[in-house]
Design a protein around this motif. Structure first.
Motif, PDB file in Angstrom:
ATOM      1  N   GLY A  13       0.823  -1.213   0.000  1.00  0.00           N
ATOM      2  CA  GLY A  13       0.000   0.000   0.000  1.00  0.00           C
ATOM      3  C   GLY A  13       0.850   1.254   0.000  1.00  0.00           C
ATOM      4  O   GLY A  13       1.653   1.461   0.911  1.00  0.00           O
ATOM      5  N   ALA A  16      -0.405   7.352   2.384  1.00  0.00           N
ATOM      6  CA  ALA A  16       0.456   8.195   3.226  1.00  0.00           C
ATOM      7  C   ALA A  16       1.311   7.350   4.170  1.00  0.00           C
ATOM      8  O   ALA A  16       2.496   7.634   4.380  1.00  0.00           O
ATOM      9  CB  ALA A  16      -0.416   9.160   4.023  1.00  0.00           C
ATOM     10  N   ALA A  17       0.725   6.297   4.737  1.00  0.00           N
ATOM     11  CA  ALA A  17       1.471   5.478   5.704  1.00  0.00           C
ATOM     12  C   ALA A  17       2.577   4.698   5.005  1.00  0.00           C
ATOM     13  O   ALA A  17       3.732   4.687   5.451  1.00  0.00           O
ATOM     14  CB  ALA A  17       0.516   4.531   6.436  1.00  0.00           C
ATOM     15  N   GLU A  36       1.625  -1.256  -4.756  1.00  0.00           N
ATOM     16  CA  GLU A  36       0.359  -0.516  -4.720  1.00  0.00           C
ATOM     17  C   GLU A  36      -0.558  -1.105  -5.785  1.00  0.00           C
ATOM     18  O   GLU A  36      -0.182  -1.159  -6.955  1.00  0.00           O
ATOM     19  CB  GLU A  36       0.632   0.976  -4.982  1.00  0.00           C
ATOM     20  N   LYS A  37      -1.738  -1.511  -5.362  1.00  0.00           N
ATOM     21  CA  LYS A  37      -2.603  -2.213  -6.326  1.00  0.00           C
ATOM     22  C   LYS A  37      -3.205  -1.292  -7.382  1.00  0.00           C
ATOM     23  O   LYS A  37      -3.521  -1.726  -8.484  1.00  0.00           O
ATOM     24  CB  LYS A  37      -3.681  -3.014  -5.603  1.00  0.00           C
ATOM     25  N   ARG A  46      -9.126  14.039   0.127  1.00  0.00           N
ATOM     26  CA  ARG A  46      -9.340  13.371   1.424  1.00  0.00           C
ATOM     27  C   ARG A  46      -8.703  14.081   2.616  1.00  0.00           C
ATOM     28  O   ARG A  46      -9.183  15.102   3.094  1.00  0.00           O
ATOM     29  CB  ARG A  46      -8.837  11.926   1.349  1.00  0.00           C
ATOM     30  N   GLY A  47      -7.621  13.515   3.189  1.00  0.00           N
ATOM     31  CA  GLY A  47      -7.005  14.115   4.374  1.00  0.00           C
ATOM     32  C   GLY A  47      -6.231  15.357   3.978  1.00  0.00           C
ATOM     33  O   GLY A  47      -5.123  15.264   3.462  1.00  0.00           O
ATOM     34  N   GLN A 111      -4.538  15.604   0.010  1.00  0.00           N
ATOM     35  CA  GLN A 111      -3.767  14.370   0.174  1.00  0.00           C
ATOM     36  C   GLN A 111      -3.016  13.982  -1.097  1.00  0.00           C
ATOM     37  O   GLN A 111      -1.916  13.448  -1.029  1.00  0.00           O
ATOM     38  CB  GLN A 111      -4.708  13.242   0.629  1.00  0.00           C
ATOM     39  N   LEU A 135      -1.002  -7.336  -3.502  1.00  0.00           N
ATOM     40  CA  LEU A 135      -0.729  -8.478  -2.620  1.00  0.00           C
ATOM     41  C   LEU A 135      -1.992  -9.339  -2.582  1.00  0.00           C
ATOM     42  O   LEU A 135      -3.069  -8.840  -2.236  1.00  0.00           O
ATOM     43  CB  LEU A 135      -0.395  -7.982  -1.203  1.00  0.00           C
ATOM     44  N   ASP A 167      -2.384  -0.968   3.914  1.00  0.00           N
ATOM     45  CA  ASP A 167      -3.315  -1.091   2.794  1.00  0.00           C
ATOM     46  C   ASP A 167      -4.710  -0.568   3.090  1.00  0.00           C
ATOM     47  O   ASP A 167      -5.693  -1.017   2.501  1.00  0.00           O
ATOM     48  CB  ASP A 167      -3.334  -2.543   2.264  1.00  0.00           C
ATOM     49  N   VAL A 192     -17.647  13.548  -0.031  1.00  0.00           N
ATOM     50  CA  VAL A 192     -16.524  14.471  -0.185  1.00  0.00           C
ATOM     51  C   VAL A 192     -16.250  14.525  -1.680  1.00  0.00           C
ATOM     52  O   VAL A 192     -16.254  13.493  -2.354  1.00  0.00           O
ATOM     53  CB  VAL A 192     -15.299  14.039   0.655  1.00  0.00           C
ATOM     54  N   PHE A 271     -19.148   8.028   1.745  1.00  0.00           N
ATOM     55  CA  PHE A 271     -18.596   7.037   2.676  1.00  0.00           C
ATOM     56  C   PHE A 271     -19.368   7.045   3.995  1.00  0.00           C
ATOM     57  O   PHE A 271     -19.794   8.093   4.471  1.00  0.00           O
ATOM     58  CB  PHE A 271     -17.096   7.293   2.921  1.00  0.00           C
ATOM     59  N   ASP A 291      -4.661   3.396   8.316  1.00  0.00           N
ATOM     60  CA  ASP A 291      -6.084   3.053   8.298  1.00  0.00           C
ATOM     61  C   ASP A 291      -6.316   1.543   8.347  1.00  0.00           C
ATOM     62  O   ASP A 291      -7.409   1.103   8.690  1.00  0.00           O
ATOM     63  CB  ASP A 291      -6.748   3.615   7.037  1.00  0.00           C
ATOM     64  N   GLY A 301      -9.422  15.987  11.463  1.00  0.00           N
ATOM     65  CA  GLY A 301      -8.254  15.782  10.599  1.00  0.00           C
ATOM     66  C   GLY A 301      -7.169  14.937  11.262  1.00  0.00           C
ATOM     67  O   GLY A 301      -6.014  15.329  11.330  1.00  0.00           O
ATOM     68  N   GLY A 303      -6.793  11.262  10.708  1.00  0.00           N
ATOM     69  CA  GLY A 303      -6.506   9.955  10.108  1.00  0.00           C
ATOM     70  C   GLY A 303      -5.161   9.877   9.416  1.00  0.00           C
ATOM     71  O   GLY A 303      -4.327   9.018   9.728  1.00  0.00           O
ATOM     72  N   LEU A 304      -4.942  10.761   8.485  1.00  0.00           N
ATOM     73  CA  LEU A 304      -3.674  10.730   7.745  1.00  0.00           C
ATOM     74  C   LEU A 304      -2.516  10.953   8.715  1.00  0.00           C
ATOM     75  O   LEU A 304      -1.475  10.302   8.632  1.00  0.00           O
ATOM     76  CB  LEU A 304      -3.705  11.813   6.669  1.00  0.00           C
TER      77      LEU A 304
HETATM   78  C1  LIG Z   1     -13.578  10.947   2.688  1.00  0.00           C
HETATM   79  C2  LIG Z   1     -12.394  10.994   3.564  1.00  0.00           C
HETATM   80  C3  LIG Z   1     -12.003  12.204   4.144  1.00  0.00           C
HETATM   81  C4  LIG Z   1     -10.882  12.232   4.981  1.00  0.00           C
HETATM   82  N1  LIG Z   1     -10.512  13.406   5.564  1.00  0.00           N
HETATM   83  C5  LIG Z   1      -9.387  13.435   6.359  1.00  0.00           C
HETATM   84  C6  LIG Z   1      -8.905  14.627   6.949  1.00  0.00           C
HETATM   85  O1  LIG Z   1      -9.494  15.690   6.785  1.00  0.00           O
HETATM   86  N2  LIG Z   1      -7.751  14.568   7.688  1.00  0.00           N
HETATM   87  C7  LIG Z   1      -7.054  13.407   7.886  1.00  0.00           C
HETATM   88  O2  LIG Z   1      -6.007  13.393   8.569  1.00  0.00           O
HETATM   89  N3  LIG Z   1      -7.505  12.265   7.346  1.00  0.00           N
HETATM   90  C8  LIG Z   1      -8.643  12.258   6.591  1.00  0.00           C
HETATM   91  N4  LIG Z   1      -9.060  11.115   6.021  1.00  0.00           N
HETATM   92  C9  LIG Z   1      -8.345   9.917   6.329  1.00  0.00           C
HETATM   93  C10 LIG Z   1      -7.111   9.754   5.467  1.00  0.00           C
HETATM   94  O3  LIG Z   1      -7.427   9.899   4.122  1.00  0.00           O
HETATM   95  C11 LIG Z   1      -6.600   8.370   5.783  1.00  0.00           C
HETATM   96  O4  LIG Z   1      -6.431   8.257   7.189  1.00  0.00           O
HETATM   97  C12 LIG Z   1      -5.267   8.097   5.110  1.00  0.00           C
HETATM   98  O5  LIG Z   1      -5.431   8.013   3.727  1.00  0.00           O
HETATM   99  C13 LIG Z   1      -4.699   6.785   5.619  1.00  0.00           C
HETATM  100  O6  LIG Z   1      -3.540   6.502   4.925  1.00  0.00           O
HETATM  101  P1  LIG Z   1      -3.094   4.987   4.721  1.00  0.00           P
HETATM  102  O7  LIG Z   1      -1.813   5.084   3.977  1.00  0.00           O
HETATM  103  O8  LIG Z   1      -3.153   4.275   6.000  1.00  0.00           O
HETATM  104  O9  LIG Z   1      -4.239   4.342   3.825  1.00  0.00           O
HETATM  105  P2  LIG Z   1      -4.713   4.686   2.347  1.00  0.00           P
HETATM  106  O10 LIG Z   1      -4.499   6.125   2.028  1.00  0.00           O
HETATM  107  O11 LIG Z   1      -6.099   4.156   2.230  1.00  0.00           O
HETATM  108  O12 LIG Z   1      -3.735   3.864   1.422  1.00  0.00           O
HETATM  109  C14 LIG Z   1      -3.794   2.451   1.337  1.00  0.00           C
HETATM  110  C15 LIG Z   1      -3.279   2.032  -0.018  1.00  0.00           C
HETATM  111  O13 LIG Z   1      -3.149   0.613  -0.049  1.00  0.00           O
HETATM  112  C16 LIG Z   1      -3.512   0.167  -1.334  1.00  0.00           C
HETATM  113  N5  LIG Z   1      -3.862  -1.263  -1.240  1.00  0.00           N
HETATM  114  C17 LIG Z   1      -4.961  -1.806  -0.672  1.00  0.00           C
HETATM  115  N6  LIG Z   1      -4.927  -3.144  -0.753  1.00  0.00           N
HETATM  116  C18 LIG Z   1      -3.791  -3.466  -1.401  1.00  0.00           C
HETATM  117  C19 LIG Z   1      -3.200  -4.698  -1.805  1.00  0.00           C
HETATM  118  N7  LIG Z   1      -3.776  -5.886  -1.528  1.00  0.00           N
HETATM  119  N8  LIG Z   1      -2.028  -4.679  -2.478  1.00  0.00           N
HETATM  120  C20 LIG Z   1      -1.422  -3.490  -2.763  1.00  0.00           C
HETATM  121  N9  LIG Z   1      -1.948  -2.287  -2.409  1.00  0.00           N
HETATM  122  C21 LIG Z   1      -3.104  -2.275  -1.731  1.00  0.00           C
HETATM  123  C22 LIG Z   1      -4.678   1.057  -1.688  1.00  0.00           C
HETATM  124  O14 LIG Z   1      -4.917   1.072  -3.077  1.00  0.00           O
HETATM  125  C23 LIG Z   1      -4.222   2.399  -1.140  1.00  0.00           C
HETATM  126  O15 LIG Z   1      -3.536   3.171  -2.098  1.00  0.00           O
HETATM  127  C24 LIG Z   1     -10.169  11.051   5.216  1.00  0.00           C
HETATM  128  C25 LIG Z   1     -10.557   9.848   4.612  1.00  0.00           C
HETATM  129  C26 LIG Z   1     -11.656   9.804   3.805  1.00  0.00           C
HETATM  130  C27 LIG Z   1     -12.070   8.494   3.164  1.00  0.00           C
END
Ligand SMILES: Cc1cc2nc3c(=O)[nH]c(=O)nc-3n(C[C@H](O)[C@H](O)[C@H](O)COP(=O)(O)OP(=O)(O)OC[C@H]3O[C@@H](n4cnc5c(N)ncnc54)[C@H](O)[C@@H]3O)c2cc1C
Length: 504
Positions: A13, A16-17, A36-37, A46-47, A111, A135, A167, A192, A271, A291, A301, A303-304
């Motif tokens: 994935g 951001a993480a 990244e899928k 988003r964030g 984001q 994966l 992911d 959003v 969502f 996430d 704000g 999550g990210l």
């Molecule tokens: C509508 C919305 C509004 C938001 N607003 C805010 C905000 O204002 N402030 C804030 O801080 N946060 C906000 N967030 C939350 C923030 O977007 C998430 O917390 C953040 O994106 C988490 O990052 P992540 O890297 O953990 O996950 P993600 O950004 O979800 O990234 C996960 C990645 O893994 C990939 N993946 C999944 N499965 C697989 C696999 N099997 N193989 C390979 N790749 C895979 C996905 O395609 C994706 O690109 C919001 C979220 C949403 C949905």
């Protein structure tokens, strides 16, 4: 025969993480792959809020100034009332920097721009996310993880030492581990959408129908773009029309205005909001970050930011264990980060309740500067201190001078993948240098001069005190010179035990 591994770490994935972890591992020289899928980068806003603590982390990772240049401050909020009047308010109190806290207001950066800058930094370090690689299975034993990836050139089976599920909320890794993800659905669904529109100025965040969940809608100018981000609650069931026409109808109905015209939609999503926390962050050689481990409403704000900080906590520990530190160090990832996520779920859920009542204001707790690990097994509290700063706290910044006369900050000393030991008017002769530890002597004949007494005052130090700062900027311990044996033991436990060999 030694076992062969394709890489040490597979990060699943590139959100951001995953990107944060990749940068941290890359700068530490750890071998990894980042898959990244999706075929191409995610393009939604988003964030959009980067909190002060995350700004500090991004400074350490070498991306802060680019982010500040690409984004901008949060504008004031304009609340439109039913009688046609409006009033303005700040989303949060504007606070000037202080010596201990260089960043005290969040940065707005959509984001997709944050992630683009992280990818740029990763490229500088010689790595790229592998887009179109998913994966699809894994199986672990005591020594490693066999993973199955389907990519652009077909199926690949490789063996890695560690797998990190970054992911996202629907995490494949979490589900494959069959972990509980308890919590609740919050009975709120929202949209959003990133749109181009006419009829609103870009100086304020426009909010209509504040106190009414049927009618709330907010239109926020997205810093660094020509777009607005539309947010608003929608009914729990049924289709939501996220086309230009559908959004125009929603905007007109909720604002009562016909002069606001959406002209294009670049990304939109509906969502349902949940607050859930995974039972375990680590199962053997597999970790969850971001996430994948916690899901929550976007209010506040968090999550990210929490996701980036998960990765930042795990990165140095993985690198240390790969370099020979004891494996239990990795257990402290869950020990430290799961309680933070639990508190963050409570915070974002209570801010959601405030939002339902039309109260939209963010306090200090959303800035994440007071997050710390005082109860962690990695924290040693030795001195009876009445100062504000204790072991486990975020290590504050402070302006200092280099012995050559140049202006510096403690954060300049912390920047990079190493540990930092500050010897405050203490004799460092008894502590030989070692790889991964930077020792600075602050004092009259030291390499660092506390010219204005900021270090003394902020850290509440006296002559002979030592402060050990972790690679992720938290205070491991504050000790007196008489306790060097404790320090020595601690350094050994975290993999810094071997002084560099003296060459004849
Ligand atoms: C509508 C919305 C509004 C938001 N607003 C805010 C905000 O204002 N402030 C804030 O801080 N946060 C906000 N967030 C939350 C923030 O977007 C998430 O917390 C953040 O994106 C988490 O990052 P992540 O890297 O953990 O996950 P993600 O950004 O979800 O990234 C996960 C990645 O893994 C990939 N993946 C999944 N499965 C697989 C696999 N099997 N193989 C390979 N790749 C895979 C996905 O395609 C994706 O690109 C919001 C979220 C949403 C949905």
């Amino acid at each position: 025969m030694t076992e062969q591994f394709a890489v040490d770490v597979l990060i699943c994935g590139a959100g951001a993480a995953g990107l944060t972890l990749a940068i941290d591992l890359a700068r530490r020289g750890v071998s990894f792959r980042l898959i990244e899928k999706m075929d191409k980068p995610f393009h939604g806003s988003r964030g959009k809020g980067i909190q002060p603590r995350t700004l500090e982390i991004f400074e350490d990772l070498g991306v802060l100034d680019r982010m500040a240049a690409a984004g901008g401050p949060y504008p004031r909020q304009r609340h439109y009332h039913d009688d046609g009047s409006h009033s303005d308010s700040e989303l949060m109190e504007q606070q000037a920097p202080i010596p201990a806290e260089p960043y005290r207001t969040p940065l707005m950066l959509p984001q997709f721009l944050t992630e683009a800058i992280l990818r740029e930094r990763l490229a500088e370090l010689g790595h790229h996310p592998e887009f179109g690689s998913e994966l699809v299975g894994f199986d672990q034993n005591e020594t490693g993880v066999a993973v199955r990836i389907i990519g652009r050139t077909g199926e690949e089976n490789i063996r890695v030492r560690w797998l990190v599920g970054a992911d996202g909320g629907r995490s494949f890794v979490r589900q494959a581990l069959d972990l509980g993800f308890p919590g609740r659905t919050l009975g709120v669904r929202a949209i959003v959408a990133d749109v181009s529109l006419t009829g609103l100025n870009r100086d304020v965040w426009h909010r209509f129908g504040d106190k009414d969940m049927q009618r709330q809608i907010s239109l926020c100018p997205l810093a660094g773009t020509d777009l607005f981000q539309i947010q608003g609650p929608v009914p729990l069931e049924g289709d939501v029309d996220l086309s230009v026409e559908g959004l125009n109808a929603m905007v007109a109905q909720r604002t009562g205005r016909d002069d606001i015209q959406v002209t294009s939609v670049s990304w939109a999503s509906a969502f349902g909001m949940n607050a859930r926390l995974v039972d375990r962050y680590r199962v053997g050689r597999v970790f969850l970050v971001g996430d994948a481990a916690h899901t929550h409403p976007p209010t506040g704000g968090q999550g990210l930011n929490t996701s980036v900080q998960d990765a930042y906590n795990l990165g140095w520990k993985l690198a240390a264990v790969l370099a020979g530190a004891r494996g239990q160090l990795l257990d402290t990832y869950e020990e430290e980060r799961r309680p933070i996520a639990a508190a963050m779920l409570g915070l974002s859920t209570s801010l959601l309740e405030d939002l339902k009542r039309g109260e939209i204001r963010r306090g200090r707790e959303t800035q994440q500067l007071d997050i710390g690990y005082p109860k962690s097994s990695l924290t040693i509290e030795r001195l009876a201190r009445d100062g504000d700063v204790l072991a486990g706290d975020r290590a504050p910044d402070a302006p200092v001078q280099g012995a050559a006369g140049q202006s510096m900050r403690l954060f300049d000393l912390f920047k990079g993948p190493h540990w930092t030991l500050l010897a405050y008017e203490a004799n460092r002769a008894g502590l030989p240098p070692r790889r991964g530890l930077h020792i600075h002597h602050i004092g009259e004949r030291g390499d660092i001069i506390d010219h204005a007494g900021h270090v003394r005052d902020i850290y509440v130090l006296g002559p002979g005190d030592w402060v050990l700062v972790r690679p992720d900027g938290y205070i491991a311990t504050i000790l007196a010179s008489a306790e060097m044996a404790v320090l020595q033991r601690y350094l050994e436990e975290v993999g810094l035990g071997q002084p560099e060999q003296a060459h004849p």
